[in-house]
Design a protein around this motif. Sequence first.
Motif, PDB file in Angstrom:
ATOM      1  N   GLU A   1       0.431 -17.163   1.591  1.00 45.74           N
ATOM      2  CA  GLU A   1       0.005 -16.328   2.713  1.00 45.74           C
ATOM      3  C   GLU A   1      -0.147 -14.866   2.290  1.00 45.74           C
ATOM      4  O   GLU A   1      -1.123 -14.195   2.638  1.00 45.74           O
ATOM      5  N   VAL A   2       0.814 -14.383   1.513  1.00 36.97           N
ATOM      6  CA  VAL A   2       0.736 -13.001   1.026  1.00 36.97           C
ATOM      7  C   VAL A   2      -0.479 -12.824   0.124  1.00 36.97           C
ATOM      8  O   VAL A   2      -1.223 -11.839   0.237  1.00 36.97           O
ATOM      9  N   ALA A   3      -0.712 -13.776  -0.780  1.00 34.81           N
ATOM     10  CA  ALA A   3      -1.864 -13.688  -1.676  1.00 34.81           C
ATOM     11  C   ALA A   3      -3.173 -13.641  -0.894  1.00 34.81           C
ATOM     12  O   ALA A   3      -4.129 -12.966  -1.303  1.00 34.81           O
ATOM     13  N   GLY A   4      -3.211 -14.312   0.255  1.00 35.10           N
ATOM     14  CA  GLY A   4      -4.404 -14.338   1.080  1.00 35.10           C
ATOM     15  C   GLY A   4      -4.770 -13.005   1.704  1.00 35.10           C
ATOM     16  O   GLY A   4      -5.899 -12.824   2.182  1.00 35.10           O
ATOM     17  N   THR A   5      -3.836 -12.049   1.712  1.00 39.41           N
ATOM     18  CA  THR A   5      -4.139 -10.726   2.265  1.00 39.41           C
ATOM     19  C   THR A   5      -4.900  -9.851   1.294  1.00 39.41           C
ATOM     20  O   THR A   5      -5.345  -8.752   1.667  1.00 39.41           O
ATOM     21  N   GLY A   6      -5.050 -10.286   0.051  1.00 43.27           N
ATOM     22  CA  GLY A   6      -5.704  -9.479  -0.960  1.00 43.27           C
ATOM     23  C   GLY A   6      -4.787  -8.522  -1.686  1.00 43.27           C
ATOM     24  O   GLY A   6      -5.243  -7.715  -2.511  1.00 43.27           O
ATOM     25  N   VAL A   7      -3.485  -8.615  -1.435  1.00 39.36           N
ATOM     26  CA  VAL A   7      -2.534  -7.680  -2.038  1.00 39.36           C
ATOM     27  C   VAL A   7      -2.474  -7.805  -3.557  1.00 39.36           C
ATOM     28  O   VAL A   7      -2.079  -6.859  -4.246  1.00 39.36           O
ATOM     29  N   LEU A   8      -2.878  -8.966  -4.094  1.00 43.13           N
ATOM     30  CA  LEU A   8      -2.821  -9.166  -5.544  1.00 43.13           C
ATOM     31  C   LEU A   8      -4.062  -8.655  -6.262  1.00 43.13           C
ATOM     32  O   LEU A   8      -4.094  -8.665  -7.499  1.00 43.13           O
ATOM     33  N   ASP A   9      -5.071  -8.219  -5.519  1.00 42.96           N
ATOM     34  CA  ASP A   9      -6.298  -7.756  -6.152  1.00 42.96           C
ATOM     35  C   ASP A   9      -6.028  -6.479  -6.936  1.00 42.96           C
ATOM     36  O   ASP A   9      -5.383  -5.559  -6.426  1.00 42.96           O
ATOM     37  N   PRO A  10      -6.495  -6.374  -8.183  1.00 47.07           N
ATOM     38  CA  PRO A  10      -6.275  -5.161  -8.977  1.00 47.07           C
ATOM     39  C   PRO A  10      -6.902  -3.944  -8.318  1.00 47.07           C
ATOM     40  O   PRO A  10      -8.028  -4.005  -7.813  1.00 47.07           O
ATOM     41  N   ARG A  11      -6.146  -2.826  -8.303  1.00 43.80           N
ATOM     42  CA  ARG A  11      -6.666  -1.579  -7.727  1.00 43.80           C
ATOM     43  C   ARG A  11      -6.222  -0.397  -8.577  1.00 43.80           C
ATOM     44  O   ARG A  11      -5.185  -0.447  -9.185  1.00 43.80           O
TER      45      ARG A  11
ATOM     46  N   ALA B   1       0.831  -1.206   0.000  1.00 41.79           N
ATOM     47  CA  ALA B   1       0.000   0.000   0.000  1.00 41.79           C
ATOM     48  C   ALA B   1       0.866   1.257   0.000  1.00 41.79           C
ATOM     49  O   ALA B   1       0.550   2.251  -0.677  1.00 41.79           O
ATOM     50  N   GLN B   2       1.975   1.227   0.741  1.00 48.94           N
ATOM     51  CA  GLN B   2       2.879   2.376   0.765  1.00 48.94           C
ATOM     52  C   GLN B   2       3.509   2.604  -0.608  1.00 48.94           C
ATOM     53  O   GLN B   2       3.629   3.749  -1.064  1.00 48.94           O
ATOM     54  N   TRP B   3       3.903   1.512  -1.259  1.00 52.61           N
ATOM     55  CA  TRP B   3       4.480   1.651  -2.596  1.00 52.61           C
ATOM     56  C   TRP B   3       3.437   2.168  -3.588  1.00 52.61           C
ATOM     57  O   TRP B   3       3.749   2.989  -4.449  1.00 52.61           O
ATOM     58  N   ARG B   4       2.206   1.691  -3.453  1.00 50.28           N
ATOM     59  CA  ARG B   4       1.154   2.171  -4.354  1.00 50.28           C
ATOM     60  C   ARG B   4       0.946   3.679  -4.167  1.00 50.28           C
ATOM     61  O   ARG B   4       0.853   4.435  -5.147  1.00 50.28           O
ATOM     62  N   ASP B   5       0.916   4.110  -2.930  1.00 52.52           N
ATOM     63  CA  ASP B   5       0.747   5.540  -2.652  1.00 52.52           C
ATOM     64  C   ASP B   5       1.938   6.357  -3.153  1.00 52.52           C
ATOM     65  O   ASP B   5       1.788   7.538  -3.491  1.00 52.52           O
ATOM     66  N   ALA B   6       3.119   5.729  -3.188  1.00 56.27           N
ATOM     67  CA  ALA B   6       4.324   6.419  -3.651  1.00 56.27           C
ATOM     68  C   ALA B   6       4.409   6.479  -5.175  1.00 56.27           C
ATOM     69  O   ALA B   6       5.334   7.082  -5.720  1.00 56.27           O
ATOM     70  N   GLY B   7       3.467   5.832  -5.864  1.00 49.96           N
ATOM     71  CA  GLY B   7       3.438   5.896  -7.313  1.00 49.96           C
ATOM     72  C   GLY B   7       4.082   4.731  -8.023  1.00 49.96           C
ATOM     73  O   GLY B   7       4.324   4.798  -9.236  1.00 49.96           O
ATOM     74  N   ALA B   8       4.383   3.635  -7.315  1.00 49.15           N
ATOM     75  CA  ALA B   8       5.003   2.480  -7.955  1.00 49.15           C
ATOM     76  C   ALA B   8       4.065   1.865  -8.989  1.00 49.15           C
ATOM     77  O   ALA B   8       2.863   1.745  -8.761  1.00 49.15           O
ATOM     78  N   THR B   9       4.629   1.454 -10.106  1.00 49.34           N
ATOM     79  CA  THR B   9       3.866   0.734 -11.123  1.00 49.34           C
ATOM     80  C   THR B   9       3.935  -0.772 -10.903  1.00 49.34           C
ATOM     81  O   THR B   9       3.068  -1.511 -11.368  1.00 49.34           O
ATOM     82  N   HIS B  10       4.999  -1.225 -10.194  1.00 47.18           N
ATOM     83  CA  HIS B  10       5.226  -2.639  -9.918  1.00 47.18           C
ATOM     84  C   HIS B  10       5.850  -2.774  -8.527  1.00 47.18           C
ATOM     85  O   HIS B  10       6.542  -1.870  -8.061  1.00 47.18           O
ATOM     86  N   VAL B  11       5.618  -3.932  -7.898  1.00 48.32           N
ATOM     87  CA  VAL B  11       6.391  -4.342  -6.729  1.00 48.32           C
ATOM     88  C   VAL B  11       6.678  -5.834  -6.862  1.00 48.32           C
ATOM     89  O   VAL B  11       5.954  -6.560  -7.553  1.00 48.32           O
ATOM     90  N   ALA B  12       7.741  -6.285  -6.204  1.00 49.67           N
ATOM     91  CA  ALA B  12       8.088  -7.702  -6.191  1.00 49.67           C
ATOM     92  C   ALA B  12       8.278  -8.147  -4.748  1.00 49.67           C
ATOM     93  O   ALA B  12       8.944  -7.454  -3.965  1.00 49.67           O
ATOM     94  N   VAL B  13       7.697  -9.283  -4.404  1.00 42.49           N
ATOM     95  CA  VAL B  13       7.783  -9.836  -3.054  1.00 42.49           C
ATOM     96  C   VAL B  13       8.985 -10.767  -2.978  1.00 42.49           C
ATOM     97  O   VAL B  13       9.088 -11.739  -3.735  1.00 42.49           O
ATOM     98  N   ASN B  14       9.882 -10.480  -2.047  1.00 43.94           N
ATOM     99  CA  ASN B  14      11.113 -11.248  -1.866  1.00 43.94           C
ATOM    100  C   ASN B  14      10.992 -12.087  -0.597  1.00 43.94           C
ATOM    101  O   ASN B  14      10.894 -11.538   0.507  1.00 43.94           O
ATOM    102  N   THR B  15      11.015 -13.416  -0.742  1.00 49.37           N
ATOM    103  CA  THR B  15      10.900 -14.303   0.421  1.00 49.37           C
ATOM    104  C   THR B  15      12.242 -14.849   0.881  1.00 49.37           C
ATOM    105  O   THR B  15      12.289 -15.672   1.803  1.00 49.37           O
ATOM    106  N   MET B  16      13.335 -14.396   0.270  1.00 51.39           N
ATOM    107  CA  MET B  16      14.648 -14.845   0.718  1.00 51.39           C
ATOM    108  C   MET B  16      15.027 -14.164   2.030  1.00 51.39           C
ATOM    109  O   MET B  16      14.510 -13.115   2.385  1.00 51.39           O
ATOM    110  N   LYS B  17      15.930 -14.811   2.764  1.00 52.96           N
ATOM    111  CA  LYS B  17      16.429 -14.325   4.054  1.00 52.96           C
ATOM    112  C   LYS B  17      15.306 -14.155   5.067  1.00 52.96           C
ATOM    113  O   LYS B  17      15.311 -13.246   5.892  1.00 52.96           O
TER     114      LYS B  17
END
Length: 290
Positions: A280-290, A249-265
């Motif tokens: 688990e991340v998908a279950g939060t609804g973060v992938l829903d188009p907005r 949500a913070q990246w969306r507000d900052a104007g990002a066109t894309h984000v990538a989820v990193n599960t390493m480390k």
Amino acid sequence: MRVGVVFPQTEIGSDPGAIRAYVAAAEDLGYRHLMAYDHVVGADPAAHPGWSGVYDVDTTFHEPMVLYGYLAAISSLDLITGVIILPQRQTALVAKQAAQVDLLTGGRLRLGVGIGWNAVEYEALGQDFSQRGRRLAEQVGLLRRLWTERSVTFTGRYDTVTGAGIAPLPVQRPIPIWFGAQSPAAYRRVGRLADGWLPQVQPGPELDEARQIIERAATEAGRDPAALGMEGRIHYGHGGAEAVARAAAQWRDAGATHVAVNTMKAGLRTVDEHIAALTEVAGTGVLDPR
């Protein structure tokens, strides 16, 4: 804003079955693209006293262009190199490889490039570490010409091409070039030359300052700053799925066109654990188009 994944190549091993399982799961869950990091060789700390690099000779890295040729046959995800260390590679060969991946994927490649940090790697590949920023700036223009012109004649400081071209040409003409950036000089290169950028900072004052530098450089170069894409990176290990959703949500507000989820480390040990984190991340609804 499109949400993708960072390929966890340092943690899921080299089994092709694990690679297939991870990519299929990411696509089935609704992620839109996959980003892979690039290192050709790693340094042996025993041969380099005081070595403090993030990766070393035992860290697993798949070659991005070869990996993406494989993924082109089994996935419809968009593919981004995040980032190819361009100045340590031959420009015409990168143009050829990228064009082939773009062709095989039907135009789904974004070529993320950067200058890197590992002088040992530059030495092994026969390139001058001290010239990497200047060389990258020259390479970008040559890449775009090789992707759009049948025959290219070019004489630069680092490359010479005389009446030569690549065939077949890519689907995208030219392929989008995105820059990894984490310094004022790199931000200025983004504004002058790039189609998008991959910040190394999170939303906040540092990102705002970087964007100001980029926008100023773009305007001075006669380019539209609003046309530049921006892809943030979100670390699952910094608080789990709910923290990922907040960061998105913070990246969306900052104007990002894309984000990538990193599960390493994040303490995950197997491909199944990485897939579980993405689920688990998908279950939060973060992938829903907005």
